[in-house]
Design a protein around this motif. Structure first.
Motif, mmCIF file in Angstrom:
data_model
loop_
_atom_site.group_PDB
_atom_site.id
_atom_site.type_symbol
_atom_site.label_atom_id
_atom_site.label_comp_id
_atom_site.label_asym_id
_atom_site.label_seq_id
_atom_site.Cartn_x
_atom_site.Cartn_y
_atom_site.Cartn_z
ATOM 1 N N GLU A 271 34.625 -8.691 26.827
ATOM 2 C CA GLU A 271 33.938 -8.583 25.538
ATOM 3 C C GLU A 271 32.838 -9.626 25.453
ATOM 4 O OE1 GLU A 271 36.706 -8.695 22.296
ATOM 5 O OE2 GLU A 271 38.175 -7.539 23.424
ATOM 6 N N THR A 272 31.811 -9.320 24.698
ATOM 7 C CA THR A 272 30.723 -10.276 24.488
ATOM 8 C C THR A 272 30.949 -11.029 23.193
ATOM 9 O OG1 THR A 272 29.358 -8.616 23.378
ATOM 10 C CG2 THR A 272 29.051 -8.866 25.755
ATOM 11 N N GLY B 176 22.896 -15.607 40.458
ATOM 12 C CA GLY B 176 23.441 -14.648 41.399
ATOM 13 C C GLY B 176 24.525 -13.749 40.827
ATOM 14 N N PHE B 177 24.782 -13.837 39.518
ATOM 15 C CA PHE B 177 25.826 -13.031 38.875
ATOM 16 C C PHE B 177 25.202 -12.145 37.814
ATOM 17 C CE2 PHE B 177 28.807 -12.702 35.215
ATOM 18 C CZ PHE B 177 29.772 -11.903 35.806
ATOM 19 N N THR B 178 25.558 -10.872 37.823
ATOM 20 C CA THR B 178 25.084 -9.937 36.805
ATOM 21 C C THR B 178 26.288 -9.450 36.019
ATOM 22 O OG1 THR B 178 23.275 -9.230 38.244
ATOM 23 C CG2 THR B 178 23.825 -7.787 36.390
ATOM 24 N N TYR B 179 26.292 -9.735 34.743
ATOM 25 C CA TYR B 179 27.393 -9.350 33.860
ATOM 26 C C TYR B 179 27.254 -7.886 33.460
ATOM 27 C CZ TYR B 179 30.402 -9.192 29.749
ATOM 28 O OH TYR B 179 31.368 -8.870 28.835
ATOM 29 N N HIS C 60 33.776 -5.293 31.698
ATOM 30 C CA HIS C 60 34.443 -5.742 32.925
ATOM 31 C C HIS C 60 34.807 -7.214 32.789
ATOM 32 C CE1 HIS C 60 33.537 -2.105 35.241
ATOM 33 N NE2 HIS C 60 32.409 -2.093 34.534
ATOM 34 N N GLU C 61 36.020 -7.546 33.199
ATOM 35 C CA GLU C 61 36.457 -8.934 33.200
ATOM 36 C C GLU C 61 36.271 -9.490 34.605
ATOM 37 O OE1 GLU C 61 40.435 -11.433 31.894
ATOM 38 O OE2 GLU C 61 40.341 -9.283 31.591
ATOM 39 N N TYR C 62 35.854 -10.751 34.686
ATOM 40 C CA TYR C 62 35.558 -11.365 35.980
ATOM 41 C C TYR C 62 36.287 -12.693 36.123
ATOM 42 C CZ TYR C 62 31.538 -8.186 35.799
ATOM 43 O OH TYR C 62 30.725 -7.087 35.698
ATOM 44 N N TYR C 63 36.662 -13.001 37.356
ATOM 45 C CA TYR C 63 37.188 -14.313 37.723
ATOM 46 C C TYR C 63 36.253 -14.843 38.801
ATOM 47 C CZ TYR C 63 41.321 -12.951 35.154
ATOM 48 O OH TYR C 63 42.170 -12.556 34.153
ATOM 49 N N LEU C 64 35.605 -15.956 38.509
ATOM 50 C CA LEU C 64 34.573 -16.478 39.397
ATOM 51 C C LEU C 64 34.896 -17.891 39.860
ATOM 52 C CD1 LEU C 64 31.441 -15.551 37.225
ATOM 53 C CD2 LEU C 64 32.488 -14.163 39.032
ATOM 54 N N SER C 65 34.383 -18.225 41.014
ATOM 55 C CA SER C 65 34.359 -19.601 41.491
ATOM 56 C C SER C 65 32.879 -19.970 41.517
ATOM 57 C CB SER C 65 34.972 -19.685 42.887
ATOM 58 O OG SER C 65 34.949 -21.016 43.340
ATOM 59 N N VAL C 66 32.502 -20.942 40.709
ATOM 60 C CA VAL C 66 31.082 -21.289 40.567
ATOM 61 C C VAL C 66 30.866 -22.781 40.792
ATOM 62 C CG1 VAL C 66 30.620 -19.406 38.945
ATOM 63 C CG2 VAL C 66 31.231 -21.640 38.065
ATOM 64 N N ARG C 67 29.644 -23.124 41.163
ATOM 65 C CA ARG C 67 29.252 -24.530 41.239
ATOM 66 C C ARG C 67 28.505 -24.863 39.955
ATOM 67 N NH1 ARG C 67 27.066 -24.082 46.978
ATOM 68 N NH2 ARG C 67 25.268 -23.542 45.757
#
Length: 101
Positions: free
Chosen positions: A32-33, A72-75, A79-86
């Motif tokens: 959700e936004t 580098g990420f397009t929402y 969709h739910e996302y699990y990310l590893s980010v710097r």
């Protein structure tokens, strides 16, 4: 004379300058936004749609984050996302920089 110029040049270099902070974190992006407001929108008259993220730095708290703020990420809504980010925190951000989460 050469000695004085070498001493002068090394005296001008400052190894104590603050450096950018980079940390790898895990982040969850909600399906959700949410809504956020620009820093100069004191009356909260102009809502901006944004992503809702929860990071391991602040578990249990959904925070607004502008679309396009994760390089580098397009929402995609729904969709739910699990990310590893710097995460990079600039030591000396530009004086005229405008901050939107």
């Amino acid at each position: 004379m050469v000695f004085l110029s070498v001493v002068g040049l090394t005296a001008c270099s400052n190894d104590d300058e603050p450096k950018d902070s980079v940390k790898e974190i895990r982040m969850q992006v909600s399906a959700e936004t949410g809504v956020m407001y620009a820093g100069d929108d004191d009356k909260k008259e102009n809502p901006i749609e944004c992503m809702l993220v929860m990071s391991e730095d602040n578990p249990g708290v959904w925070e607004p984050l502008g679309f396009g703020k994760i390089e580098g990420f397009t929402y995609e809504r729904g969709h739910e996302y699990y990310l590893s980010v710097r995460r990079t925190i600039l030591a000396n951000p530009p004086a005229d920089a405008y901050r939107i989460p």
